[in-house]
Design a protein around this motif. Structure first.
Motif, mmCIF file in Angstrom:
data_model
loop_
_atom_site.group_PDB
_atom_site.id
_atom_site.type_symbol
_atom_site.label_atom_id
_atom_site.label_comp_id
_atom_site.label_asym_id
_atom_site.label_seq_id
_atom_site.Cartn_x
_atom_site.Cartn_y
_atom_site.Cartn_z
ATOM 1 N N PHE A 155 -7.417 -2.696 36.894
ATOM 2 C CA PHE A 155 -7.651 -2.367 38.294
ATOM 3 C C PHE A 155 -6.465 -2.777 39.162
ATOM 4 O O PHE A 155 -6.039 -2.034 40.051
ATOM 5 C CB PHE A 155 -8.923 -3.051 38.786
ATOM 6 C CG PHE A 155 -9.204 -2.788 40.242
ATOM 7 C CD1 PHE A 155 -9.718 -1.566 40.653
ATOM 8 C CD2 PHE A 155 -8.929 -3.763 41.189
ATOM 9 C CE1 PHE A 155 -9.961 -1.318 42.005
ATOM 10 C CE2 PHE A 155 -9.173 -3.526 42.535
ATOM 11 C CZ PHE A 155 -9.690 -2.296 42.939
ATOM 12 N N HIS A 156 -5.907 -3.986 38.910
ATOM 13 C CA HIS A 156 -4.765 -4.458 39.708
ATOM 14 C C HIS A 156 -3.531 -3.588 39.490
ATOM 15 O O HIS A 156 -2.704 -3.432 40.401
ATOM 16 C CB HIS A 156 -4.439 -5.909 39.356
ATOM 17 C CG HIS A 156 -5.447 -6.893 39.851
ATOM 18 N ND1 HIS A 156 -6.023 -6.811 41.098
ATOM 19 C CD2 HIS A 156 -5.996 -7.996 39.260
ATOM 20 C CE1 HIS A 156 -6.864 -7.807 41.267
ATOM 21 N NE2 HIS A 156 -6.872 -8.553 40.158
ATOM 22 N N LEU A 157 -3.402 -3.006 38.297
ATOM 23 C CA LEU A 157 -2.218 -2.203 37.995
ATOM 24 C C LEU A 157 -2.371 -0.755 38.438
ATOM 25 O O LEU A 157 -1.437 -0.162 38.981
ATOM 26 C CB LEU A 157 -1.921 -2.242 36.492
ATOM 27 C CG LEU A 157 -1.239 -3.493 35.964
ATOM 28 C CD1 LEU A 157 -1.186 -3.459 34.443
ATOM 29 C CD2 LEU A 157 0.172 -3.620 36.528
ATOM 30 N N TYR A 158 -3.530 -0.180 38.194
ATOM 31 C CA TYR A 158 -3.704 1.258 38.389
ATOM 32 C C TYR A 158 -4.747 1.625 39.435
ATOM 33 O O TYR A 158 -4.915 2.817 39.749
ATOM 34 C CB TYR A 158 -4.124 1.929 37.072
ATOM 35 C CG TYR A 158 -3.191 1.694 35.919
ATOM 36 C CD1 TYR A 158 -1.959 2.335 35.852
ATOM 37 C CD2 TYR A 158 -3.547 0.839 34.883
ATOM 38 C CE1 TYR A 158 -1.103 2.129 34.785
ATOM 39 C CE2 TYR A 158 -2.704 0.625 33.806
ATOM 40 C CZ TYR A 158 -1.484 1.277 33.763
ATOM 41 O OH TYR A 158 -0.635 1.076 32.700
ATOM 42 N N GLY A 159 -5.481 0.656 39.956
ATOM 43 C CA GLY A 159 -6.580 0.992 40.852
ATOM 44 C C GLY A 159 -7.754 1.551 40.068
ATOM 45 O O GLY A 159 -7.952 1.248 38.881
ATOM 46 N N ASP A 160 -8.529 2.392 40.702
ATOM 47 C CA ASP A 160 -9.732 2.951 40.060
ATOM 48 C C ASP A 160 -9.395 3.851 38.876
ATOM 49 O O ASP A 160 -10.260 4.113 38.030
ATOM 50 C CB ASP A 160 -10.538 3.747 41.100
ATOM 51 C CG ASP A 160 -11.146 2.832 42.152
ATOM 52 O OD1 ASP A 160 -11.437 1.666 41.812
ATOM 53 O OD2 ASP A 160 -11.301 3.278 43.301
ATOM 54 N N ALA A 161 -8.157 4.348 38.810
ATOM 55 C CA ALA A 161 -7.786 5.255 37.716
ATOM 56 C C ALA A 161 -7.374 4.500 36.452
ATOM 57 O O ALA A 161 -6.998 5.113 35.448
ATOM 58 C CB ALA A 161 -6.631 6.166 38.163
ATOM 59 N N GLY A 162 -7.461 3.170 36.462
ATOM 60 C CA GLY A 162 -6.998 2.390 35.327
ATOM 61 C C GLY A 162 -7.878 2.513 34.104
ATOM 62 O O GLY A 162 -9.072 2.847 34.193
ATOM 63 N N ASN A 163 -7.281 2.191 32.941
ATOM 64 C CA ASN A 163 -8.004 2.259 31.667
ATOM 65 C C ASN A 163 -7.768 0.943 30.921
ATOM 66 O O ASN A 163 -6.638 0.643 30.539
ATOM 67 C CB ASN A 163 -7.508 3.439 30.843
ATOM 68 C CG ASN A 163 -8.290 3.604 29.542
ATOM 69 O OD1 ASN A 163 -9.026 2.717 29.126
ATOM 70 N ND2 ASN A 163 -8.123 4.751 28.903
#
Length: 479
Positions: A343-351
């Motif tokens: 989440f910290h790296l990609y926001g809601d689009a993170g995996n």
């Protein structure tokens, strides 16, 4: 030249130059060397309508820069070889350092006066990124002798100049430490000029090599006087001088910038063994390292350079993604789950699956420095951005300006790192504007964000007109 007449080549260059600076298709390109240089220069943002090379050195510092430069002792040789030719033919001789800053020049007085008008003078910088295609900058960029004829220069103001230049490589460090050049306002230089300049550069390199061997021999005699000849003898630049008869280390050991300041620093050699580096006379000794507790993890993430980590006495360049992960773990010492990191790296689009794969690769480099469940750093962390945080609470603008080469991971799009980066930038800027000296503000003005900071430049422009920082700030304000 592949063109039999300079008039024909000049016409070709004028057409190609106009096409290059306007972004149109070239009717017929110049020779490959010049085409490639124009491309690099335009990509660097050089203005073809610029009027002068930038003044980057305080004139008061030029003498100290000359005296500390390795070409200082060879100036009589360069002068004897080239300046006579320059004076007799109406040209000038120029010698720069490895960054393209002019340290010495000599030659015809009328040409020197013309040179002043375009910044072909002491303290001005002539890299391709500053003034585009030119003999000095293109020789430094390509690492070989170069002749640049009249309209081959990218900046129109230089079309009355022609120049032949050759880089000078220090055989000790293997780095380019300067450039020697003959420039003139004649339409073209004598064909033999480039060969003479290249031969002069080689002559300087030969003299540097002779002096290097003399230093090596003195260091070797001191080493051989030691009982048992302990360790492997290295030059100050890491060249292997003695103690490695099998050649297992190769010609050179990469010492890193911290070796001279960190006696007892450990490093991993090519064969996987751990050695300890110690100062010895004018060089270093490599010795077998005693077992010791792991060193802290040191992170260097501020500024535009490649992010790097030092762990177990080994420097490692990092990918942006790995640097982002380590930044987040350093900012959250109690640890983060894969989902939180994602989440910290990609926001809601993170995996989270992607994060676990990246952590696996990162642990292959840093081993037990990273623990799981949650992911966290298990060793002491020394990070330049954390040091900056501590300095901000100390209200020491001098230390702050020295510790801040630029933003935290400027290419990162991580939401949390962007917030941290913006907060640090704002606090540093506010502190320096509130309490910083002209030296502190000038240091900040060299960072990517400070370079065009209107308020900072206004403060610097208000300095006395005799201060070169004032002129540089006014120039940036007008650009």
């Amino acid at each position: 030249m592949s063109y039999p007449h300079l008039d024909a080549y000049s016409r070709l260059l004028r057409g190609a130059h106009e096409a290059a600076v306007t972004g149109r298709a070239w009717p017929e390109p110049p020779r490959h060397l010049i085409k490639a240089s124009w491309g690099r220069s335009l990509a660097a943002g050089v203005d073809p309508e610029g009027s002068s090379a930038p003044l980057v050195c305080d004139p008061a510092r030029i003498r100290d820069m000359r005296e500390s430069h390795p070409l200082q002792d060879l100036l009589p040789l360069l002068d004897h070889t080239l300046s006579g030719l320059a004076g007799e033919t109406g040209h000038i001789m120029i010698v720069t350092d490895g960054d393209g800053r002019i340290l010495w020049r000599d030659g015809a007085s009328a040409t020197l006066r013309r040179a002043d008008q375009v910044g072909l003078a002491d303290g001005h910088q002539w890299t391709e990124g500053d003034v585009g295609t030119n003999g000095l900058g293109t020789a430094l960029a390509t690492g070989r002798p170069v002749h640049v004829y009249s309209e081959e220069h990218l900046m129109r103001v230089l079309h009355v100049w022609s120049c032949s230049a050759a880089p000078i490589t220090d055989p000790d460090s293997g780095r380019v430490i300067g450039c020697v050049d003959i420039s003139g306002i004649a339409r073209t230089l004598h064909p033999a000029t480039l060969a003479l300049v290249a031969a002069t550069a080689k002559l300087a390199e030969t003299q540097l090599a002779l002096r290097m061997h003399e230093r090596d021999e003195r260091l070797r005699r001191r080493y051989e006087s030691l009982h048992g000849r302990p360790g492997i003898l290295l030059s100050p630049t890491g060249r292997v001088i003695s103690g490695d008869p099998a050649g297992g280390l190769g010609e050179r050991v990469h010492l890193g910038e911290q070796s001279a300041r960190c006696p007892g620093r450990r490093m991993i050699l090519r064969d996987g063994t751990v050695a300890q580096i110690e100062p010895f006379s004018d060089g270093f000794l490599l010795r077998a390292a005693p077992s010791a507790a792991p060193q802290p993890l040191t992170l260097t993430f501020l500024g535009a350079g490649t992010p790097s980590a030092t762990f177990s006495d080994r420097d490692r360049p990092l990918s942006l993604r790995h640097a982002e992960i380590l930044t987040l773990l350093a900012l959250h010492p109690h640890g983060l789950t894969a989902e939180q990191l994602s989440f910290h790296l990609y926001g809601d689009a993170g995996n989270p699956v992607t994060i676990r794969a990246e952590i696996h690769r990162l642990r292959a480099q840093l081993g037990d420095a990273i623990a799981a469940k949650p992911y966290r750093l298990t060793c002491p962390v020394e990070a330049d951005f954390l040091t900056l945080r501590r300095l901000l609470t100390a209200s020491d603008p001098g230390a702050l300006s020295r510790a801040y080469p630029g933003p935290l991971l400027p290419r990162s799009e991580s939401p949390e790192i962007r917030r941290e980066r913006d907060e640090l930038e704002a606090q540093v800027r506010a502190c320096l504007l509130r309490e910083g000296s002209p030296e502190d503000l000038w240091a900040y003005a060299q960072t990517c964000n400070g370079r065009d900071d209107y308020e900072v430049l206004e403060r610097l422009a208000a300095l006395p007109s005799t201060d070169p920082r004032s002129a540089a700030a006014r120039s940036r304000l007008l650009s």
